[in-house]
Design an enzyme around this catalytic site. Structure first.
Site, mmCIF file in Angstrom:
data_model
loop_
_atom_site.group_PDB
_atom_site.id
_atom_site.type_symbol
_atom_site.label_atom_id
_atom_site.label_comp_id
_atom_site.label_asym_id
_atom_site.label_seq_id
_atom_site.Cartn_x
_atom_site.Cartn_y
_atom_site.Cartn_z
ATOM 1 N N LYS A 83 42.174 38.491 47.877
ATOM 2 C CA LYS A 83 41.741 37.216 47.277
ATOM 3 C C LYS A 83 40.220 37.164 47.411
ATOM 4 O O LYS A 83 39.677 36.598 48.361
ATOM 5 C CB LYS A 83 42.445 36.065 48.004
ATOM 6 C CG LYS A 83 42.572 34.816 47.162
ATOM 7 C CD LYS A 83 43.570 33.850 47.758
ATOM 8 C CE LYS A 83 43.370 32.446 47.217
ATOM 9 N NZ LYS A 83 43.445 32.315 45.768
HETATM 10 N N1 PMP Z 1 47.665 34.392 41.509
HETATM 11 C C1 PMP Z 1 46.372 34.045 41.618
HETATM 12 C C2 PMP Z 1 45.371 34.718 40.750
HETATM 13 C C3 PMP Z 1 45.976 33.068 42.549
HETATM 14 O O1 PMP Z 1 44.700 32.716 42.664
HETATM 15 C C4 PMP Z 1 46.958 32.426 43.336
HETATM 16 C C5 PMP Z 1 46.559 31.350 44.307
HETATM 17 N N2 PMP Z 1 46.182 31.911 45.545
HETATM 18 C C6 PMP Z 1 48.293 32.829 43.187
HETATM 19 C C7 PMP Z 1 48.607 33.807 42.262
HETATM 20 C C8 PMP Z 1 49.370 32.216 44.026
HETATM 21 O O2 PMP Z 1 49.212 32.621 45.357
HETATM 22 P P1 PMP Z 1 49.706 31.737 46.575
HETATM 23 O O3 PMP Z 1 51.110 31.371 46.275
HETATM 24 O O4 PMP Z 1 49.575 32.639 47.737
HETATM 25 O O5 PMP Z 1 48.825 30.553 46.637
#
Ligand code: PMP
Length: 300
Positions: free
Chosen positions: A156
Site C-alpha cells: 500500500k
Molecule cells: N484495493 C485498493 C486499491 C485499496 O486502496 C483498498 C483500500 N485499502 C482496497 C483494495 C481494500 O483493502 P482493505 O480491505 O484492506 O481496506
C-alpha cells in the site's frame, strides 16, 4: 474539502503525541517528491457495548510493515506497540468511530539510494458509524491498474494512489459515484480503493490476487461466506461478464460493503434487499461492531 483536524486534534509523530496544527515534516522528503511512502487505512468502531474497537488492527499494522519491506524502507516499529499507541491516540482525540491513517515516510533524499531511516505519523479522524445503505453508480475507467511488473502492487504505497485519484476524478466528473479499473490485460481488477465481488445465481465471484491489492475486507468477506456456506470463486472476468451479474458490491476498510446500482449503462437486476450480498453487508456491519448475527444467508 473535508476537515480532518482542528486546533485540538493530536497525532502521533515519531514517538510523541503532537498537536496536528504544530506538527512539522521535511519539505525535502523523498515521500513528498516521489510518492515514496507506505500507509494504512484502518477503521475503529464504537461497538455494541460502547467500547472502541480497531477492526483487524494486527492485520493492518502487519501489512504496513510488509508494505515498507516491499519498498525497501527501514521499519523499526512493531505491531503491538503501534496498536497500543493508536488506542491512546483515539482516546486523546475523543474518537470511537474513526478512520486511522498511519504513514511511513522517507527522509530528505533526492538520490534513489536506499534510506537509512524512515519516519512515522499516525493520524485519526471522525467517521460516520456505518454507511452501507445507498447503491452506487460505477463507471468503467479509461485508466488501468498499475502493471504489477512495474510496481510492488501488494504494497500500500503512496505513489500507487495517483492512479486511484485519476480514475476516481474521471468517474465523478462524468457524473458517476466511483470508477472500476481493469488490469493491464483488460480483466476487471478493483476500484480506486476497494475490491469488487459479484453475485450470480447464489454464488460469489472476485478477481484473484496478482493484479489487485488483496484487501483485509476482502478476506473478511471470505470468512463471512464460509460461515454462510456460500461459495466464492476467484477468477478473471471482463466487464461484459460483470454486467451479467445479479448484484455487485465493493468492499474495503473505508467503503465497508457497498452495493452497486449500475455499471456504465447496465443496472443490476436483483433487488438489493433480497441478495446474499446484502446479508454479507449486514454480517460485516455486525463483525466490526461486535454484534451477534445469524450465520446463514437464508431468510430468518
Ligand atoms: N484495493 C485498493 C486499491 C485499496 O486502496 C483498498 C483500500 N485499502 C482496497 C483494495 C481494500 O483493502 P482493505 O480491505 O484492506 O481496506
Amino acid at each position: 474539502m473535508a476537515s480532518y483536524y482542528n486546533e485540538n486534534t493530536v497525532l502521533w509523530l515519531n514517538g510523541a503525541f503532537v498537536k496536528a496544527t504544530e506538527a512539522k515534516m521535511d519539505f525535502y522528503s523523498q515521500s513528498l517528491h516521489y510518492g515514496y511512502s507506505v500507509f494504512e487505512g484502518i477503521r475503529s468502531y464504537k461497538t455494541e457495548n460502547s467500547e472502541t474497537k480497531i477492526f483487524k488492527a494486527i492485520e493492518h499494522f502487519d501489512r504496513l510493515k510488509n508494505s515498507a519491506a516491499a519498498l525497501n524502507m527501514p521499519y523499526i516499529w512493531n505491531t503491538e506497540e503501534l496498536i497500543t499507541i493508536t488506542y491512546e491516540l483515539l482516546k486523546r482525540n475523543n474518537q470511537k468511530d474513526a478512520y486511522i491513517r498511519p504513514v511511513v515516510y522517507a527522509p530528505a533524499n533526492m538520490s534513489f539510494v536506499k534510506n537509512k531511516e524512515s519516519f512515522i505519523v499516525i493520524e485519526t479522524w471522525e467517521m460516520q458509524p456505518f454507511l452501507g445503505e445507498k447503491l452506487i453508480k460505477v463507471m468503467t475507467s479509461s485508466f488501468q491498474r498499475p502493471n504489477p511488473k512495474g510496481f510492488r502492487i501488494e504494497a500500500k504505497a503512496g505513489g500507487h494512489y495517483v492512479n486511484s485519484i485519476l480514475a476516481s476524478q474521471e468517474a465523478k466528473a462524468a457524473g458517476y459515484d466511483e470508477a472500476l479499473l481493469t488490469d493491464m490485460n483488460g480483466y476487471v481488477a478493483e476500484g480506486p480503493g476497494a475490491n469488487v465481488f459479484y453475485e450470480k445465481e447464489g454464488k460469489l465471484y472476485t478477481p484473484p490476487p496478482g493484479n489487485i491489492l488483496s484487501g483485509i475486507t476482502r478476506a473478511t468477506i471470505f470468512e463471512i461466506c464460509e460461515e454462510f456456506g456460500v461459495s466464492i470463486e476467484e477468477k478473471l472476468f471482463t466487464t461484459d461478464e460483470l454486467k451479467q451479474a445479479d448484484a455487485v458490491f465493493y468492499c474495503g476498510t473505508a467503503a465497508e460493503v457497498i452495493g452497486w446500482n449500475s455499471l456504465d449503462e447496465t443496472v443490476f437486476p436483483a433487488t438489493w434487499e433480497n441478495t446474499i450480498s446484502k446479508k454479507i453487508q449486514e454480517a460485516y456491519k455486525c463483525k466490526v461492531t461486535e454484534k451477534e448475527y445469524h450465520k446463514t444467508a437464508e431468510p430468518v
